[in-house]
Design an enzyme around this catalytic site. Sequence first.
Site, PDB file in Angstrom:
ATOM      1  CG  ASN A  11     -10.729  -4.978   2.769  1.00 39.79           C
ATOM      2  OD1 ASN A  11     -11.238  -5.972   2.279  1.00 39.79           O
ATOM      3  ND2 ASN A  11     -11.425  -4.052   3.472  1.00 39.79           N
ATOM      4  CD1 TRP A  12      -6.323  -7.662  -1.578  1.00 37.23           C
ATOM      5  CD2 TRP A  12      -6.917  -9.570  -2.757  1.00 37.23           C
ATOM      6  NE1 TRP A  12      -5.013  -8.561  -1.938  1.00 37.23           N
ATOM      7  CE2 TRP A  12      -5.101  -9.470  -2.622  1.00 37.23           C
ATOM      8  CE3 TRP A  12      -7.309 -10.820  -3.175  1.00 37.23           C
ATOM      9  CZ2 TRP A  12      -4.565 -10.646  -3.071  1.00 37.23           C
ATOM     10  CZ3 TRP A  12      -6.545 -11.917  -3.773  1.00 37.23           C
ATOM     11  CH2 TRP A  12      -4.981 -11.419  -3.640  1.00 37.23           C
ATOM     12  CE  LYS A  13     -11.277  -1.336   0.552  1.00 37.14           C
ATOM     13  NZ  LYS A  13     -11.436   0.070   0.652  1.00 37.14           N
ATOM     14  CG  HIS A  96     -14.347  -1.907   5.928  1.00 30.84           C
ATOM     15  ND1 HIS A  96     -14.994  -1.191   5.133  1.00 30.84           N
ATOM     16  CD2 HIS A  96     -12.958  -2.195   5.588  1.00 30.84           C
ATOM     17  CE1 HIS A  96     -13.754  -0.566   4.309  1.00 30.84           C
ATOM     18  NE2 HIS A  96     -12.605  -1.083   4.952  1.00 30.84           N
ATOM     19  CD  GLU A  98     -15.082   0.238   1.534  1.00 26.59           C
ATOM     20  OE1 GLU A  98     -15.066  -1.056   1.365  1.00 26.59           O
ATOM     21  OE2 GLU A  98     -14.081   0.902   1.199  1.00 26.59           O
ATOM     22  CD  GLU A 168      -9.729   0.281   7.813  1.00 22.63           C
ATOM     23  OE1 GLU A 168      -8.746   0.030   7.250  1.00 22.63           O
ATOM     24  OE2 GLU A 168     -10.887   0.042   7.706  1.00 22.63           O
ATOM     25  N   GLY A 174      -9.325   5.052   1.050  1.00 21.00           N
ATOM     26  CA  GLY A 174      -9.431   5.077  -0.463  1.00 21.00           C
ATOM     27  C   GLY A 174      -9.160   6.811  -0.864  1.00 21.00           C
ATOM     28  CB  SER A 214      -4.568   6.652   2.232  1.00 26.26           C
ATOM     29  OG  SER A 214      -6.151   7.006   1.638  1.00 26.26           O
ATOM     30  N   GLY A 235      -6.274  -1.130   1.908  1.00 29.34           N
ATOM     31  CA  GLY A 235      -7.041  -1.388   0.804  1.00 29.34           C
ATOM     32  C   GLY A 235      -6.368  -1.441  -0.494  1.00 29.34           C
ATOM     33  N   GLY A 236      -6.513  -0.589  -1.133  1.00 30.98           N
ATOM     34  CA  GLY A 236      -5.893  -0.186  -2.480  1.00 30.98           C
ATOM     35  C   GLY A 236      -4.455  -0.663  -2.695  1.00 30.98           C
TER      36      GLY A 236
HETATM   37  C1  PEP Z   1      -9.877  -0.188   3.716  1.00 33.84           C
HETATM   38  O1  PEP Z   1     -10.684  -0.243   2.945  1.00 33.84           O
HETATM   39  O2  PEP Z   1      -9.865  -0.654   4.887  1.00 33.84           O
HETATM   40  C2  PEP Z   1      -8.675   0.631   3.398  1.00 33.84           C
HETATM   41  C3  PEP Z   1      -7.619   0.968   4.464  1.00 33.84           C
HETATM   42  O3  PEP Z   1      -8.495   1.157   2.230  1.00 33.84           O
HETATM   43  P1  PEP Z   1      -7.556   1.922   1.706  1.00 33.84           P
HETATM   44  O4  PEP Z   1      -6.137   1.364   1.842  1.00 33.84           O
HETATM   45  O5  PEP Z   1      -7.598   1.888   0.127  1.00 33.84           O
HETATM   46  O6  PEP Z   1      -7.388   3.328   1.987  1.00 33.84           O
END
Ligand code: PEP
Length: 256
Positions: A11-13, A96, A98, A168, A174, A214, A235-236
């Site tokens: 997920n590149w956001k 998601h 967010e 999640e 994050g 994370s 994500g990150g």
């Molecule tokens: C996400 O936003 O779906 C996610 C899992 O982010 P991160 O890996 O950065 O915690």
Amino acid sequence: MGLRTPVFAANWKMNKTLKEASLFFETFLNLLPTKLDAEIIVCPSFTLFHSISSCSSQKIKLGAQNIFWEKEGAYTGEISPVMLKDSGCQYVIIGHSERRKYFAETNAIVNKKILAAFEYGLKPILCIGETLEEMEKGITRQILAEQIKEGLFRTAQSDFEKLIMAYEPVWAIGTGKADSPQQSNETIRFIRETLSELCGIHTASKIRILYGGSVKPNNIKGFMEQSEIDGALVGGASLNPEDFAKLVLSGDPAKF
Ligand code: PEP
């Protein structure tokens, strides 16, 4: 190879320009072996869709981070399921945290998007998870059951197998504070049991359920060793080609 093929979804956001995306693929594709028993889904911004569907390889599937539920019309700023299909997209992240937090997406809105995705042949990645406050109140399972039952309301039996779920915990996204592999495995077992109330145990046992929050190269192994966890939504760490390749390779049974 288990019953369920592992999935790693990036997920590149709201990150990466065209140039940055093409640099990512130059490195990432070179790090992948010729044969890999895991599915890789990259979910970039819509601005990158065209270049990714033409420059990435067969090994990578394209996913969207959002969808609107109508086919076309006066909905300024929205992208329809038909447009996503037309641009080579196969998957779509729905619900998601967010989107739930910043765009007030309720379970009812999530449900409209889920049904639209199925109707137009897209496979949803349905995200669910409790906030820190909900976890502290001890209502995690109640929240997850509501998100599942309301989010998947009126889903056709034949569509359940196309679904990917992502657990999640919001407090883990994050923050660098991942859930423990054992605890997330237990929660994911509960998610599968709840799904089986909707679609039966046979179908529920085929649905891929990912952990997200994370995930990094140094903690992925613990998650992939769990019986209920079928991969990760990242994500990150998915923004860096070396890190994402390490995660993807951790799903290769040859590594265990
Ligand atoms: C996400 O936003 O779906 C996610 C899992 O982010 P991160 O890996 O950065 O915690």
